[in-house]
Design an enzyme around this catalytic site. Sequence first.
Site, PDB file in Angstrom:
ATOM      1  N   ASP A  19      -0.514  -3.998  -4.037  1.00 43.25           N
ATOM      2  CA  ASP A  19      -1.646  -3.091  -4.130  1.00 43.25           C
ATOM      3  C   ASP A  19      -1.277  -1.689  -3.646  1.00 43.25           C
ATOM      4  O   ASP A  19      -1.770  -1.212  -2.612  1.00 43.25           O
ATOM      5  CB  ASP A  19      -2.864  -3.610  -3.353  1.00 43.25           C
ATOM      6  CG  ASP A  19      -4.176  -3.126  -3.975  1.00 43.25           C
ATOM      7  OD1 ASP A  19      -4.254  -3.090  -5.217  1.00 43.25           O
ATOM      8  OD2 ASP A  19      -5.113  -2.787  -3.234  1.00 43.25           O
ATOM      9  N   ASP A  29      11.759   3.247 -11.144  1.00 43.08           N
ATOM     10  CA  ASP A  29      12.343   3.360  -9.807  1.00 43.08           C
ATOM     11  C   ASP A  29      13.282   2.210  -9.452  1.00 43.08           C
ATOM     12  O   ASP A  29      13.965   2.254  -8.422  1.00 43.08           O
ATOM     13  CB  ASP A  29      11.231   3.446  -8.745  1.00 43.08           C
ATOM     14  CG  ASP A  29      10.438   4.739  -8.862  1.00 43.08           C
ATOM     15  OD1 ASP A  29      10.980   5.705  -9.426  1.00 43.08           O
ATOM     16  OD2 ASP A  29       9.283   4.773  -8.394  1.00 43.08           O
ATOM     17  N   ARG A  35       5.142   9.132  -6.937  1.00 45.82           N
ATOM     18  CA  ARG A  35       4.595   7.802  -6.608  1.00 45.82           C
ATOM     19  C   ARG A  35       5.551   6.738  -7.110  1.00 45.82           C
ATOM     20  O   ARG A  35       6.600   7.039  -7.686  1.00 45.82           O
ATOM     21  CB  ARG A  35       3.231   7.629  -7.267  1.00 45.82           C
ATOM     22  CG  ARG A  35       3.276   7.889  -8.786  1.00 45.82           C
ATOM     23  CD  ARG A  35       2.050   7.414  -9.500  1.00 45.82           C
ATOM     24  NE  ARG A  35       1.980   7.859 -10.882  1.00 45.82           N
ATOM     25  CZ  ARG A  35       2.652   7.319 -11.898  1.00 45.82           C
ATOM     26  NH1 ARG A  35       3.499   6.309 -11.676  1.00 45.82           N
ATOM     27  NH2 ARG A  35       2.501   7.773 -13.130  1.00 45.82           N
ATOM     28  N   SER A  45       0.829  -1.203   0.000  1.00 45.10           N
ATOM     29  CA  SER A  45       0.000   0.000   0.000  1.00 45.10           C
ATOM     30  C   SER A  45       0.869   1.260   0.000  1.00 45.10           C
ATOM     31  O   SER A  45       1.601   1.501  -0.954  1.00 45.10           O
ATOM     32  CB  SER A  45      -0.962  -0.037   1.194  1.00 45.10           C
ATOM     33  OG  SER A  45      -1.938   0.968   1.071  1.00 45.10           O
ATOM     34  N   HIS A  99      -8.063  -5.194  -0.588  1.00 38.13           N
ATOM     35  CA  HIS A  99      -6.777  -4.491  -0.557  1.00 38.13           C
ATOM     36  C   HIS A  99      -5.657  -5.416  -0.067  1.00 38.13           C
ATOM     37  O   HIS A  99      -4.549  -5.406  -0.609  1.00 38.13           O
ATOM     38  CB  HIS A  99      -6.917  -3.274   0.359  1.00 38.13           C
ATOM     39  CG  HIS A  99      -5.796  -2.289   0.271  1.00 38.13           C
ATOM     40  ND1 HIS A  99      -5.208  -1.912  -0.924  1.00 38.13           N
ATOM     41  CD2 HIS A  99      -5.143  -1.578   1.244  1.00 38.13           C
ATOM     42  CE1 HIS A  99      -4.262  -1.012  -0.688  1.00 38.13           C
ATOM     43  NE2 HIS A  99      -4.192  -0.803   0.613  1.00 38.13           N
ATOM     44  N   ASP A 153       6.938   4.112  -9.644  1.00 42.25           N
ATOM     45  CA  ASP A 153       6.967   4.131 -11.109  1.00 42.25           C
ATOM     46  C   ASP A 153       7.922   3.040 -11.582  1.00 42.25           C
ATOM     47  O   ASP A 153       8.837   2.642 -10.852  1.00 42.25           O
ATOM     48  CB  ASP A 153       7.418   5.498 -11.624  1.00 42.25           C
ATOM     49  CG  ASP A 153       7.441   5.576 -13.145  1.00 42.25           C
ATOM     50  OD1 ASP A 153       6.352   5.591 -13.748  1.00 42.25           O
ATOM     51  OD2 ASP A 153       8.546   5.589 -13.722  1.00 42.25           O
TER      52      ASP A 153
END
Length: 453
Positions: free
Chosen positions: A181, A200, A195, A157, A251, A197
Amino acid sequence: MLKLCFFICLIYWVKSDEEKKCPEFTDLNIGNALSGTELRVQLLLYTTDNPDCSERLIEHNVTASEYLNTAKKTVFVIHGFRPTGSPPAWLGDMKELLLSSDDINLIIVDWNRGATTVNYLTAVENCRKVAEILKNYVDQMLVHGASLDSIHMIGVSLGAHVAGFVGQKYNGKLGRITGLDPAGPSFTHEPPEGRLDRTDAQFVDVIHSDTDALGFKKPLGTIDFYANGGTDQPGCPKTVFGGIQYFKCDHQRAVFLFLSSLKRKCDIITYPCNSYLDYKRGKCVDCNAFQPMSCPVLGYHADRWKKWLIANNSPTKAYFDTSDQDPFCMYNYLLDITTWNKSIRRGFIRVKITDYAGNTAESEMNSEASTFQQYKRVRILTGFYQDIEKISKISLTFSTKTLIGPKHKLRILQMTLKSLNNPERLQLCRYDFVLMENTELTFKPIPCSEKGT
């Protein structure tokens, strides 16, 4: 004097006993969440030499560690938002399964103080601070012989974005990031630098299981796996009457799917495809681009496909269906049908297979109706919860799901059933038969090579 000596010895004994206690993941409660917590990060190291008692790492002193071996692969596990303050339910299994799968340095990143809050935005703001702390420790590891290639970060998360921020600091040279997730709220409209990507790390694999609520919908990695299309997961509550599980079950499913891959009870096979609908229509089951390897498998061992996925030079989406409970595997078959009817028919076909011992497995009804036209082949992906190895009988039921009007029939010129999980098994055929609507037809198939015998 004797009393004083006894008192000093008692203090020493208590202090020594405290020092022997194993550092543990921070355990908080809803009261802490309501009042809020200041960010505090501890890094808990487990190895095969200390699998049950963690060692708390010192951020600026790698050489102080008794167990850290910088020559080995290092896996960081980073949790996400903790609205109740309790340790993640999956943490123990993650530790045990990772250590049993590989000889690694396993570092549990505990930022429960900072993630435990009812204010989600506060936890979001702390993500970059956690990433900075991790970057400082990795820097120390690199000075003492570690390699970026051998670092794997597993983020859950919000933790997935934390891992992404660390990766950005090394210009994508980290070996691997796995996002389970990744959080959607507050990140959905962020640019790549805000965020996780695919740039990364050298290899970024992402499992999506709640894209319509708490998770991130769009592709984020080298390969993005969408479980059951990425939204509602089988076995999870469908209404608020399911309690807290209604909000977190979908989730969390990404985590439990990843854990399943470590248990190796069965491989969860996935199928690169443009959409879930195309996958369900059987358009993406060959995986020819991955030859000589087969379709990618989900989870810890997904990096075996790293070379082919990177060579693809664009994000890959892969879809798969699961059962409703651990180990979540489905045994997929491709049903290939050619029909004769002059009039177009739309409907569903349910498949049941039986082995020579009488064991049966029944497929779930496909959510999308198929369109049957004269002399046109229709491919239907169908899956079973059990693996029926030697099929003695096949049962088919055709349905239009209409409650009024005449019943229809479907004349089939040829039917082929092919195992996707075990493609070496014989394909099974049947020729020239009629399905009456809502009436199950059972027959003995023949190997497709035996046509005309």
